[in-house]
Design an enzyme around this catalytic site. Structure first.
Site, PDB file in Angstrom:
ATOM      1  N   HIS A  86       3.370  -2.064  -8.228  1.00  0.00           N
ATOM      2  CA  HIS A  86       3.696  -3.123  -9.188  1.00  0.00           C
ATOM      3  C   HIS A  86       4.488  -2.569 -10.378  1.00  0.00           C
ATOM      4  O   HIS A  86       5.538  -3.105 -10.746  1.00  0.00           O
ATOM      5  CB  HIS A  86       2.396  -3.767  -9.678  1.00  0.00           C
ATOM      6  CG  HIS A  86       2.567  -4.806 -10.740  1.00  0.00           C
ATOM      7  ND1 HIS A  86       2.497  -6.163 -10.477  1.00  0.00           N
ATOM      8  CD2 HIS A  86       2.784  -4.703 -12.084  1.00  0.00           C
ATOM      9  CE1 HIS A  86       2.670  -6.836 -11.603  1.00  0.00           C
ATOM     10  NE2 HIS A  86       2.841  -5.975 -12.596  1.00  0.00           N
ATOM     11  N   GLU A  87       3.987  -1.488 -10.965  1.00  0.00           N
ATOM     12  CA  GLU A  87       4.645  -0.931 -12.144  1.00  0.00           C
ATOM     13  C   GLU A  87       6.016  -0.349 -11.809  1.00  0.00           C
ATOM     14  O   GLU A  87       6.954  -0.452 -12.601  1.00  0.00           O
ATOM     15  CB  GLU A  87       3.751   0.123 -12.800  1.00  0.00           C
ATOM     16  CG  GLU A  87       2.419  -0.396 -13.301  1.00  0.00           C
ATOM     17  CD  GLU A  87       2.536  -1.553 -14.277  1.00  0.00           C
ATOM     18  OE1 GLU A  87       1.581  -2.348 -14.365  1.00  0.00           O
ATOM     19  OE2 GLU A  87       3.585  -1.661 -14.959  1.00  0.00           O
ATOM     20  N   HIS A  96       8.596  -3.039 -11.968  1.00  0.00           N
ATOM     21  CA  HIS A  96       9.152  -3.260 -13.307  1.00  0.00           C
ATOM     22  C   HIS A  96      10.178  -2.183 -13.641  1.00  0.00           C
ATOM     23  O   HIS A  96      11.248  -2.469 -14.186  1.00  0.00           O
ATOM     24  CB  HIS A  96       8.043  -3.215 -14.361  1.00  0.00           C
ATOM     25  CG  HIS A  96       7.125  -4.400 -14.348  1.00  0.00           C
ATOM     26  ND1 HIS A  96       7.574  -5.693 -14.344  1.00  0.00           N
ATOM     27  CD2 HIS A  96       5.767  -4.473 -14.363  1.00  0.00           C
ATOM     28  CE1 HIS A  96       6.546  -6.516 -14.362  1.00  0.00           C
ATOM     29  NE2 HIS A  96       5.433  -5.800 -14.362  1.00  0.00           N
TER      30      HIS A  96
END
Length: 314
Positions: A231-232, A235
């Site tokens: 997920h990170e 980003h």
């Protein structure tokens, strides 16, 4: 940023970064944060009433509608300029870059927060599996691969608790814009990430901070399969949350992720929080679902990551 709320990666608004926080939700199994895991004094705690629907606070730095438009315009200009210099990806293709990964293990003076070399290897394997679209037949292969370039370990109780984070990142970060630095710490969040368009003004802090217990085999219930890093890293590669902007046609700037008005908690099959077409993309890595619920990036997200890589990290 991701948060210690039953995996909703929610919790704090951090300048030039995105983050996730652990906080319990009514009626949901949750991983409560022990007293010694409360946010450090230098962390921003969102005020009451700032939480999104479901009790989650925002887990990325605030991107206004105006800034979002400006980022898209700047990206288009950079892509055009790079194409003129011969730095471009053929239409319909992806950047397909190999990303060097540097892992920084931040232990305290007693050695707490350590992870094994096996866990680190497993985390890299998770990144390669998720970005290759291997968790679902509906998932896209993004073209990105990840190679472990180095591991270092520090015994510093302040760094372990993510205090003086700007200082320790500037002192330990390795590689250039194309290198993913992962700092493993013990804080109230699941993870925090910087965006690619912020690299040129803050290169020393570029990367992602991830709770060490979210790695494969970690101790955080529902969030210990390594998907926080997935997920990170999304980003870091230029993706917004799937619920960016709420129930709007612009939403996360990706046309094949249905709009949703708020973040997800758990794995609520059939959730539809928006009147626009499509069910909420609860299985998308850029929502706030449980690790076991995640299984895909979309082709549109793959294209966006490829463009962002070309514009800001190539």
């Amino acid at each position: 940023m991701r948060s210690f709320i039953t995996r909703p990666r929610a919790a704090a608004v951090l300048l030039a970064s995105s983050a996730l926080l652990f906080t319990p939700l009514g009626g949901q199994a949750s991983a409560r944060v022990p007293a010694d895991r409360l946010p450090a004094a230098d962390c921003f705690v969102p005020p009451a009433g700032a939480a999104a629907k479901g009790g989650h606070g925002p887990d990325t730095r605030d991107i206004t509608v105006a800034e979002q438009k400006a980022i898209e315009a700047r990206t288009a200009q950079l892509l055009k300029a790079k194409a003129a210099r011969g730095i471009a990806v053929p239409k319909g293709a992806l950047a397909a870059a190999s990303v060097p990964v540097y892992v920084h293990v931040m232990r305290d003076a007693a050695g707490n927060g350590d992870v094994t070399d096996t866990q680190i290897s497993q985390q890299i394997a998770v990144l390669n599996k998720t970005y290759a679209g291997q968790e679902s037949s509906e998932a896209a292969n993004t073209g990105f691969t990840f190679t472990l370039a180095g591991v270092d370990r520090f015994n510093n109780s302040n760094w372990h608790k993510d205090k003086q984070s700007s200082t320790y990142r500037k002192q330990t970060r390795k590689g250039g814009a194309n290198a993913l630095n992962i700092w493993l710490v013990d804080f109230a969040y699941l993870g925090i990430a910087t965006f690619p368009w912020d690299y040129d003004r803050s290169p020393g802090i570029d990367g992602i901070r991830v709770h060490y217990d979210s790695l494969p085999g970690g101790g955080i219930a529902n969030y210990n399969l390594g998907e926080t890093a997935t997920h990170e890293a999304g980003h870091w590669l230029g993706l917004y949350h799937t619920f960016q902007g709420g129930c709007t046609s612009t939403n996360d700037e990706v046309s094949d992720t249905p709009a949703q008005s708020s973040s997800t908690n758990g794995c609520p099959t059939g959730r539809d929080s928006c009147s626009l077409p499509g069910l909420d993309p609860i299985h998308n890595y850029m929502d706030y679902s449980y690790d076991t619920c995640y299984n895909q990036f979309t082709p549109g997200q793959s294209t966006r990551m490829s463009n962002m890589w070309t514009a800001y990290r190539a």
